[in-house]
Design a protein around this motif. Structure first.
Motif, PDB file in Angstrom:
ATOM      1  N   MET A  61       0.674  -1.191  -0.101  1.00 61.16           N
ATOM      2  CA  MET A  61      -0.068   0.089   0.123  1.00 61.16           C
ATOM      3  C   MET A  61       0.798   1.151  -0.169  1.00 61.16           C
ATOM      4  N   GLY A  62       1.848   1.478  -0.608  1.00 58.65           N
ATOM      5  CA  GLY A  62       2.678   2.407  -0.829  1.00 58.65           C
ATOM      6  C   GLY A  62       2.320   3.482  -1.578  1.00 58.65           C
ATOM      7  N   ARG A  63       2.976   4.587  -1.462  1.00 58.02           N
ATOM      8  CA  ARG A  63       2.592   5.823  -2.164  1.00 58.02           C
ATOM      9  C   ARG A  63       3.040   5.606  -3.779  1.00 58.02           C
ATOM     10  N   ALA A  64       2.358   6.290  -4.665  1.00 52.92           N
ATOM     11  CA  ALA A  64       2.721   6.092  -5.960  1.00 52.92           C
ATOM     12  C   ALA A  64       4.043   7.043  -6.260  1.00 52.92           C
ATOM     13  N   PRO A  65       5.096   6.499  -6.685  1.00 55.82           N
ATOM     14  CA  PRO A  65       6.426   7.245  -7.206  1.00 55.82           C
ATOM     15  C   PRO A  65       6.268   7.968  -8.235  1.00 55.82           C
ATOM     16  N   CYS A  66       5.207   7.767  -9.008  1.00 55.57           N
ATOM     17  CA  CYS A  66       5.041   8.434 -10.137  1.00 55.57           C
ATOM     18  C   CYS A  66       5.538   9.724 -10.576  1.00 55.57           C
ATOM     19  N   CYS A  67       5.168  10.610  -9.715  1.00 52.12           N
ATOM     20  CA  CYS A  67       5.540  11.923  -9.751  1.00 52.12           C
ATOM     21  C   CYS A  67       7.015  12.569  -9.057  1.00 52.12           C
ATOM     22  N   ASP A  68       7.637  11.448  -8.403  1.00 48.29           N
ATOM     23  CA  ASP A  68       8.593  12.078  -7.684  1.00 48.29           C
ATOM     24  C   ASP A  68       9.913  12.083  -8.685  1.00 48.29           C
ATOM     25  N   LEU A 116      -0.832  14.343 -26.654  1.00 49.40           N
ATOM     26  CA  LEU A 116      -1.750  13.235 -25.885  1.00 49.40           C
ATOM     27  C   LEU A 116      -3.001  12.889 -26.471  1.00 49.40           C
ATOM     28  N   VAL A 117      -3.917  13.673 -27.105  1.00 49.42           N
ATOM     29  CA  VAL A 117      -5.026  13.287 -27.730  1.00 49.42           C
ATOM     30  C   VAL A 117      -4.476  12.387 -28.793  1.00 49.42           C
ATOM     31  N   ASP A 118      -3.706  12.640 -29.789  1.00 46.74           N
ATOM     32  CA  ASP A 118      -3.086  11.712 -30.787  1.00 46.74           C
ATOM     33  C   ASP A 118      -2.581  10.618 -30.358  1.00 46.74           C
ATOM     34  N   PHE A 119      -2.184  10.269 -29.362  1.00 52.12           N
ATOM     35  CA  PHE A 119      -1.481   9.222 -28.721  1.00 52.12           C
ATOM     36  C   PHE A 119      -2.817   8.343 -28.350  1.00 52.12           C
ATOM     37  N   ILE A 120      -3.774   8.745 -27.467  1.00 50.38           N
ATOM     38  CA  ILE A 120      -4.783   8.151 -27.131  1.00 50.38           C
ATOM     39  C   ILE A 120      -5.773   7.763 -27.830  1.00 50.38           C
ATOM     40  N   TRP A 180      -1.144   4.171 -17.925  1.00 49.99           N
ATOM     41  CA  TRP A 180      -0.879   5.836 -17.760  1.00 49.99           C
ATOM     42  C   TRP A 180       0.403   6.017 -17.290  1.00 49.99           C
ATOM     43  N   ARG A 181       1.191   5.231 -16.685  1.00 42.23           N
ATOM     44  CA  ARG A 181       2.326   5.148 -16.315  1.00 42.23           C
ATOM     45  C   ARG A 181       3.391   5.285 -17.485  1.00 42.23           C
ATOM     46  N   LEU A 182       3.190   4.401 -18.380  1.00 39.69           N
ATOM     47  CA  LEU A 182       3.864   4.265 -19.697  1.00 39.69           C
ATOM     48  C   LEU A 182       3.747   5.237 -20.833  1.00 39.69           C
ATOM     49  N   LEU A 183       2.380   5.911 -20.566  1.00 38.32           N
ATOM     50  CA  LEU A 183       2.018   6.719 -21.789  1.00 38.32           C
ATOM     51  C   LEU A 183       2.895   7.906 -21.832  1.00 38.32           C
ATOM     52  N   PRO A 184       3.321   8.728 -21.060  1.00 37.21           N
ATOM     53  CA  PRO A 184       3.941   9.911 -21.282  1.00 37.21           C
ATOM     54  C   PRO A 184       5.275   9.635 -22.068  1.00 37.21           C
ATOM     55  N   LYS A 185       5.952   8.489 -21.674  1.00 39.95           N
ATOM     56  CA  LYS A 185       7.149   8.085 -22.502  1.00 39.95           C
ATOM     57  C   LYS A 185       6.759   7.550 -23.898  1.00 39.95           C
ATOM     58  N   LEU A 186       5.668   6.779 -24.253  1.00 40.89           N
ATOM     59  CA  LEU A 186       5.429   6.563 -25.314  1.00 40.89           C
ATOM     60  C   LEU A 186       4.865   7.534 -26.270  1.00 40.89           C
ATOM     61  N   ALA A 187       4.318   8.562 -25.768  1.00 39.18           N
ATOM     62  CA  ALA A 187       3.536   9.598 -26.353  1.00 39.18           C
ATOM     63  C   ALA A 187       4.702  10.924 -26.683  1.00 39.18           C
ATOM     64  N   GLY A 188       5.809  10.522 -25.921  1.00 43.48           N
ATOM     65  CA  GLY A 188       6.729  11.657 -26.213  1.00 43.48           C
ATOM     66  C   GLY A 188       6.453  13.054 -25.329  1.00 43.48           C
ATOM     67  N   ARG A 211      -3.283  11.558 -17.186  1.00 44.92           N
ATOM     68  CA  ARG A 211      -4.816  11.066 -16.981  1.00 44.92           C
ATOM     69  C   ARG A 211      -5.648  12.301 -16.538  1.00 44.92           C
ATOM     70  N   LEU A 212      -5.038  13.090 -15.843  1.00 45.27           N
ATOM     71  CA  LEU A 212      -5.956  14.012 -15.359  1.00 45.27           C
ATOM     72  C   LEU A 212      -6.253  15.102 -16.395  1.00 45.27           C
ATOM     73  N   ARG A 213      -5.311  15.344 -17.273  1.00 49.79           N
ATOM     74  CA  ARG A 213      -5.560  16.379 -18.523  1.00 49.79           C
ATOM     75  C   ARG A 213      -6.490  15.668 -19.312  1.00 49.79           C
ATOM     76  N   TRP A 214      -6.326  14.165 -19.526  1.00 45.32           N
ATOM     77  CA  TRP A 214      -7.220  13.643 -20.331  1.00 45.32           C
ATOM     78  C   TRP A 214      -8.777  13.435 -19.995  1.00 45.32           C
ATOM     79  N   THR A 215      -8.611  13.010 -18.633  1.00 46.83           N
ATOM     80  CA  THR A 215     -10.061  12.670 -18.167  1.00 46.83           C
ATOM     81  C   THR A 215     -11.064  14.046 -17.912  1.00 46.83           C
ATOM     82  N   ASN A 216     -10.122  15.459 -17.611  1.00 45.30           N
ATOM     83  CA  ASN A 216     -10.812  16.443 -17.068  1.00 45.30           C
ATOM     84  C   ASN A 216     -11.181  17.463 -18.259  1.00 45.30           C
ATOM     85  N   TYR A 217     -10.264  17.272 -19.246  1.00 48.78           N
ATOM     86  CA  TYR A 217     -10.293  18.307 -20.245  1.00 48.78           C
ATOM     87  C   TYR A 217     -10.082  17.887 -21.752  1.00 48.78           C
ATOM     88  N   LEU A 218      -9.440  16.905 -22.016  1.00 45.06           N
ATOM     89  CA  LEU A 218      -9.257  16.422 -23.641  1.00 45.06           C
ATOM     90  C   LEU A 218     -10.363  15.608 -24.068  1.00 45.06           C
TER      91      LEU A 218
END
Length: 285
Positions: free
Chosen positions: A1-8, A25-29, A37-45, A54-61
């Motif tokens: 139950m650890g903290r997500a290191p994603c943004c560290d 982001l839109v083009d990739f998705i 979601w963890r791998l997405l930024p790398k794959l999408a450049g 994820r936040l940008r996609w779900t809340n705006y795009l």
DNA sequence: AATCGTATCAACCGCGTACAC
DNA sequence: TGTGTACGCGGTTGATACGAT
């Protein structure tokens, strides 16, 4: 139950998104789906963390996001649903096609909460019998909500079979099943979905403009509906004031929905726990 | 025109939960 | 069964827009 290191990770960009980043982001998705979601930024450049993507996609795009001011019906729904589930913004958002939890949360905090406070409907006094009728009814709703959560938690912990039956009944009977139904409806702790599929929920569903919800998924299709022009109008101050008065003094107060079964000098959404059987639970929800 | 205060909302942060190993 | 990872959610923050003075 650890903290997500994603943004560290150091060096990742933060802050507002640029149009170029949005396009990446839109083009990739749209081409690949979001997948991990963890791998997405790398794959999408993108030099962002997955969480931010994820936040940008779900809340705006997201293409099905509905822009523009909240309609009267949406506002009414938010107030009503908030009265049942509280600050469960994702649950509320699931019932408002095209609206995000973040948007609803912001709208509640900046608009609706303020109006309720001005009308004395926020911060209810202690005890369900104190204060003006409107405030009292709001307190009653909150009491009912808490009781519902407690009861269903208790029931669900002792009856997994009832849960399965409930899931079956809820997914077959409602004409406005939602995406949430498909995913989490089986969770015994999902109090809202049980309520939503009950008579209470059907009463609330009456406020949704016909045709605004896709039957199976509960979301607007691109280009679908949006013709309910009368519902698109923005409320003026008088409308809003009247809406809250209506909610507080009529619907919230009333037995017109058959909600309140007075007992112990108060009221309850449910019969005493000892008479609640699995069968009755299935019937009720 | 400049300054200040307020409102709005996009984005971030941290926690809880589900799930894989 | 225990541990670590990823995801989703709700609360909060901060930048910006807007209105008042």
């Amino acid at each position: 139950m650890g903290r997500a290191p994603c943004c560290d990770k150091k060096g990742l960009k933060k802050g507002p998104w640029t149009p170029e980043e949005d396009k990446l982001l839109v083009d990739f998705i749209q081409t690949n789906g979001h997948g991990s979601w963890r791998l997405l930024p790398k794959l999408a450049g993108l030099n962002r963390c997955g969480k931010s993507c994820r936040l940008r996609w779900t809340n705006y795009l997201r293409p099905d996001i509905k822009r523009g001011p909240f309609t009267a019906e949406e506002q009414k729904s938010i107030v009503q649903l908030h009265g049942i589930v509280g600050n469960k913004w994702s649950m509320i958002a699931a019932q408002l096609p095209g609206r995000t939890d973040n948007e609803i949360k912001n709208y509640w905090n900046t608009h609706l909460k303020k109006h309720l406070r001005l009308m004395g409907l926020d911060d209810p006094p202690p005890g369900p019998t104190a204060g003006c009728p409107a405030t009292r009814h709001m307190a009653q709703w909150e009491t009912a909500r808490l009781e519902a959560e407690a009861r269903l938690s208790l029931l669900s912990s002792s009856s997994s079979s009832a849960t399965a039956a409930t899931t079956a009944s809820t997914t077959s009977g409602s004409s406005s099943s939602t995406a949430a139904d498909a995913g989490d409806a089986g969770k015994p702790s999902d109090v809202f979905l049980r309520l939503w599929n009950s008579d209470i929920g059907s009463s609330f569903r009456k406020v949704a403009p016909p045709g605004s919800v896709k039957e199976e998924e509960g979301v607007l299709l691109p280009g679908e509906d949006s013709s309910a022009a009368s519902d698109e109008r923005e409320m003026d101050a008088a409308d809003e004031c009247q809406m809250f008065l209506d909610l507080a003094c009529e619907e919230f107060a009333g037995d017109e929905l058959g909600l309140f079964q007075g007992r112990y000098g108060g009221f309850s959404l449910f019969p005493p726990l000892d008479v609640l059987t699995e069968a009755s639970l299935d019937t009720a929800f």
